[in-house]
Design a protein around this motif. Structure first.
Motif, PDB file in Angstrom:
ATOM      1  N   ALA A  31      18.908 -15.236 -16.565  1.00 46.27           N
ATOM      2  CA  ALA A  31      19.030 -13.853 -16.090  1.00 46.27           C
ATOM      3  C   ALA A  31      18.308 -13.666 -14.756  1.00 46.27           C
ATOM      4  O   ALA A  31      18.591 -12.714 -14.026  1.00 46.27           O
ATOM      5  CB  ALA A  31      18.455 -12.902 -17.122  1.00 46.27           C
ATOM      6  N   TYR A  32      17.375 -14.545 -14.441  1.00 39.74           N
ATOM      7  CA  TYR A  32      16.659 -14.467 -13.181  1.00 39.74           C
ATOM      8  C   TYR A  32      16.033 -15.819 -12.868  1.00 39.74           C
ATOM      9  O   TYR A  32      16.044 -16.726 -13.710  1.00 39.74           O
ATOM     10  CB  TYR A  32      15.577 -13.380 -13.219  1.00 39.74           C
ATOM     11  N   GLN A  34      12.549 -17.489 -10.536  1.00 39.73           N
ATOM     12  CA  GLN A  34      11.336 -17.171  -9.796  1.00 39.73           C
ATOM     13  C   GLN A  34      10.907 -18.355  -8.927  1.00 39.73           C
ATOM     14  O   GLN A  34      11.183 -19.511  -9.259  1.00 39.73           O
ATOM     15  CB  GLN A  34      10.189 -16.830 -10.765  1.00 39.73           C
ATOM     16  N   LEU A  49      11.156 -13.078  -7.107  1.00 36.37           N
ATOM     17  CA  LEU A  49      12.048 -13.126  -8.259  1.00 36.37           C
ATOM     18  C   LEU A  49      13.419 -12.649  -7.819  1.00 36.37           C
ATOM     19  O   LEU A  49      13.527 -11.658  -7.083  1.00 36.37           O
ATOM     20  CB  LEU A  49      11.505 -12.231  -9.381  1.00 36.37           C
ATOM     21  N   ARG A  51      17.374 -11.826  -9.404  1.00 36.71           N
ATOM     22  CA  ARG A  51      18.144 -11.655 -10.633  1.00 36.71           C
ATOM     23  C   ARG A  51      19.523 -12.288 -10.483  1.00 36.71           C
ATOM     24  O   ARG A  51      20.004 -12.505  -9.374  1.00 36.71           O
ATOM     25  CB  ARG A  51      18.278 -10.171 -10.959  1.00 36.71           C
ATOM     26  N   ILE A  94      12.902 -19.372 -20.279  1.00 33.97           N
ATOM     27  CA  ILE A  94      13.385 -20.128 -21.433  1.00 33.97           C
ATOM     28  C   ILE A  94      14.052 -19.149 -22.391  1.00 33.97           C
ATOM     29  O   ILE A  94      13.576 -18.028 -22.571  1.00 33.97           O
ATOM     30  CB  ILE A  94      12.223 -20.835 -22.151  1.00 33.97           C
ATOM     31  N   GLY A  97      13.170 -15.235 -25.028  1.00 36.56           N
ATOM     32  CA  GLY A  97      12.402 -14.079 -24.581  1.00 36.56           C
ATOM     33  C   GLY A  97      10.936 -14.350 -24.333  1.00 36.56           C
ATOM     34  O   GLY A  97      10.519 -15.505 -24.203  1.00 36.56           O
ATOM     35  N   TYR A  98      10.157 -13.278 -24.251  1.00 42.61           N
ATOM     36  CA  TYR A  98       8.715 -13.313 -24.021  1.00 42.61           C
ATOM     37  C   TYR A  98       8.348 -13.923 -22.675  1.00 42.61           C
ATOM     38  O   TYR A  98       7.241 -14.413 -22.483  1.00 42.61           O
ATOM     39  CB  TYR A  98       7.984 -14.038 -25.147  1.00 42.61           C
ATOM     40  N   ASN A  99       9.289 -13.905 -21.734  1.00 40.30           N
ATOM     41  CA  ASN A  99       9.037 -14.394 -20.375  1.00 40.30           C
ATOM     42  C   ASN A  99       8.508 -15.814 -20.336  1.00 40.30           C
ATOM     43  O   ASN A  99       7.800 -16.185 -19.400  1.00 40.30           O
ATOM     44  CB  ASN A  99       8.076 -13.457 -19.641  1.00 40.30           C
ATOM     45  N   LYS A 100       8.835 -16.612 -21.351  1.00 41.28           N
ATOM     46  CA  LYS A 100       8.464 -18.021 -21.280  1.00 41.28           C
ATOM     47  C   LYS A 100       9.263 -18.656 -20.157  1.00 41.28           C
ATOM     48  O   LYS A 100      10.433 -18.371 -19.976  1.00 41.28           O
ATOM     49  CB  LYS A 100       8.762 -18.732 -22.605  1.00 41.28           C
ATOM     50  N   LEU A 101       8.600 -19.529 -19.390  1.00 40.20           N
ATOM     51  CA  LEU A 101       9.239 -20.135 -18.227  1.00 40.20           C
ATOM     52  C   LEU A 101       9.298 -21.649 -18.347  1.00 40.20           C
ATOM     53  O   LEU A 101       8.403 -22.277 -18.898  1.00 40.20           O
ATOM     54  CB  LEU A 101       8.489 -19.771 -16.954  1.00 40.20           C
ATOM     55  N   PHE A 103       9.480 -24.785 -15.627  1.00 43.42           N
ATOM     56  CA  PHE A 103       9.209 -25.001 -14.210  1.00 43.42           C
ATOM     57  C   PHE A 103       9.810 -26.314 -13.729  1.00 43.42           C
ATOM     58  O   PHE A 103       9.837 -27.314 -14.459  1.00 43.42           O
ATOM     59  CB  PHE A 103       7.695 -25.058 -13.963  1.00 43.42           C
TER      60      PHE A 103
ATOM     61  N   TYR B  31       1.101 -10.681 -22.908  1.00 41.30           N
ATOM     62  CA  TYR B  31       1.523 -12.067 -23.086  1.00 41.30           C
ATOM     63  C   TYR B  31       0.574 -13.014 -22.368  1.00 41.30           C
ATOM     64  O   TYR B  31       0.179 -12.765 -21.223  1.00 41.30           O
ATOM     65  CB  TYR B  31       2.927 -12.287 -22.515  1.00 41.30           C
ATOM     66  N   TYR B  33      -0.227 -17.486 -21.907  1.00 43.00           N
ATOM     67  CA  TYR B  33       0.400 -18.803 -22.043  1.00 43.00           C
ATOM     68  C   TYR B  33      -0.596 -19.896 -21.682  1.00 43.00           C
ATOM     69  O   TYR B  33      -1.449 -19.697 -20.824  1.00 43.00           O
ATOM     70  CB  TYR B  33       1.597 -18.931 -21.090  1.00 43.00           C
ATOM     71  N   TYR B  35      -0.298 -23.866 -20.255  1.00 46.96           N
ATOM     72  CA  TYR B  35       0.557 -24.931 -19.727  1.00 46.96           C
ATOM     73  C   TYR B  35      -0.302 -26.154 -19.434  1.00 46.96           C
ATOM     74  O   TYR B  35      -1.490 -26.066 -19.190  1.00 46.96           O
ATOM     75  CB  TYR B  35       1.192 -24.518 -18.392  1.00 46.96           C
ATOM     76  N   LEU B  43       5.240 -27.787 -14.845  1.00 51.77           N
ATOM     77  CA  LEU B  43       4.366 -27.186 -15.849  1.00 51.77           C
ATOM     78  C   LEU B  43       5.103 -27.152 -17.189  1.00 51.77           C
ATOM     79  O   LEU B  43       6.266 -26.754 -17.252  1.00 51.77           O
ATOM     80  CB  LEU B  43       4.009 -25.762 -15.438  1.00 51.77           C
ATOM     81  N   LEU B  45       4.988 -25.804 -21.196  1.00 55.18           N
ATOM     82  CA  LEU B  45       4.375 -24.789 -22.041  1.00 55.18           C
ATOM     83  C   LEU B  45       3.852 -25.409 -23.333  1.00 55.18           C
ATOM     84  O   LEU B  45       4.594 -26.049 -24.071  1.00 55.18           O
ATOM     85  CB  LEU B  45       5.411 -23.700 -22.352  1.00 55.18           C
ATOM     86  N   ASP B  97       7.463  -7.917 -21.711  1.00 54.39           N
ATOM     87  CA  ASP B  97       8.803  -8.439 -21.552  1.00 54.39           C
ATOM     88  C   ASP B  97       9.491  -7.725 -20.396  1.00 54.39           C
ATOM     89  O   ASP B  97       9.092  -6.659 -19.986  1.00 54.39           O
ATOM     90  CB  ASP B  97       9.602  -8.256 -22.837  1.00 54.39           C
ATOM     91  N   PHE B  99      11.448  -8.548 -16.444  1.00 51.08           N
ATOM     92  CA  PHE B  99      11.469  -9.533 -15.374  1.00 51.08           C
ATOM     93  C   PHE B  99      10.172  -9.458 -14.554  1.00 51.08           C
ATOM     94  O   PHE B  99      10.136  -8.943 -13.446  1.00 51.08           O
ATOM     95  CB  PHE B  99      12.675  -9.311 -14.484  1.00 51.08           C
ATOM     96  N   GLN B 102       4.328 -14.246 -13.735  1.00 52.67           N
ATOM     97  CA  GLN B 102       3.146 -14.693 -14.455  1.00 52.67           C
ATOM     98  C   GLN B 102       1.995 -14.847 -13.465  1.00 52.67           C
ATOM     99  O   GLN B 102       2.189 -15.272 -12.330  1.00 52.67           O
ATOM    100  CB  GLN B 102       3.427 -16.008 -15.180  1.00 52.67           C
TER     101      GLN B 102
END
Lengths: 113, 113
Positions: A31-32, A34, A49, A51, A94, A97-101, A103, B31, B33, B35, B43, B45, B97, B99, B102
């Motif tokens: 969806a986006y 960064q 960022l 989208r 990822i 959800g939960y803005n897991k990224l 990289f 949230y 995290y 890494y 990176l 997670l 949550d 966009f 981090q």
């Protein structure tokens, strides 16, 4: 599984030129996307960022494009300066959800005077 | 605001020893995290938390445990360190949550002999 690829070779350019870094991804429709900057011995710092419905985003000398058909983002630094020398990371969310990224490994940029 | 802080900055352990890495943020972020960053790799997670009292596994959770007893703190534990856990560890936080970017701490460089 989701994969991100960035050019692992360092990019060396002359001051004043435009630096272009590439981020490719597979098996994924994010969806986006960064971009982060990381200096040696420091944590990443967020830059931009973009989208999925945006083709281009600008911030001062930075420009990011996002081509969801090619599954690619390009990161441009215009009028580059030695202070722009750093490693640049792209990141995608990822699924789940939960803005897991996830990289990319990053591309090191060296701007020479 | 200090942002995201991490302690310690450096640590050397012997195989089998245990230790806890502390991450603190003063931005009231939900949230958080953990890494790890290894040469040539992005990176990755380890674990994450979406609020006080919650934790969840990330991409590479084996050998690590975490706790989030207070909203501002996120602890990463190594019960029995192994040489494969030699890495640079980064903590990050995120508002909620949506966009959002981090925010990363300065990192902890851990060497396991």
């Amino acid at each position: 599984s989701q994969k991100i690829e960035q050019n692992s070779e360092a990019l060396n350019i002359q001051e004043g030129k435009t630096a272009t870094l590439t981020c490719n991804y597979t098996n994924y429709s994010p969806a986006y996307l960064q971009w982060y900057r990381q200096d040696p011995g420091r944590g990443p710092v967020f830059l931009l960022l973009i989208r999925e419905n945006e083709k281009e985003k600008r911030k001062e000398r930075l420009k990011v494009t996002f081509d969801t058909t090619l599954k690619q983002s390009l990161f441009h630094i215009t009028a580059s300066q030695p202070a722009d020398s750093a490693t640049y990371l792209c990141a995608l969310p990822i699924s789940g959800g939960y803005n897991k990224l996830i990289f990319g490994a990053g591309t090191r940029l060296a701007v020479h005077p | 605001n200090a942002g995201v802080t991490q302690t310690p900055k450096f640590r050397v352990l012997k195989t089998g020893q245990s230790m806890t890495l502390l991450c603190a943020q003063d931005m009231n972020h939900e949230y958080m995290y953990w890494y790890r960053q290894d040469p040539g790799m992005g990176l990755r997670l380890i674990h994450y938390s979406v609020g006080e009292g919650t934790t969840a596994k990330g991409e590479v959770p084996d050998g690590y445990n975490v706790s989030r007893l207070k909203k501002q703190n996120f602890l990463l534990g190594l019960e029995s360190a192994a040489p494969s856990q030699t890495s640079v560890y980064f903590c990050a936080s995120n508002r909620d949550d949506g966009f959002n970017e981090q925010f990363f701490g300065p990192g902890t460089r851990l060497t396991v002999l």
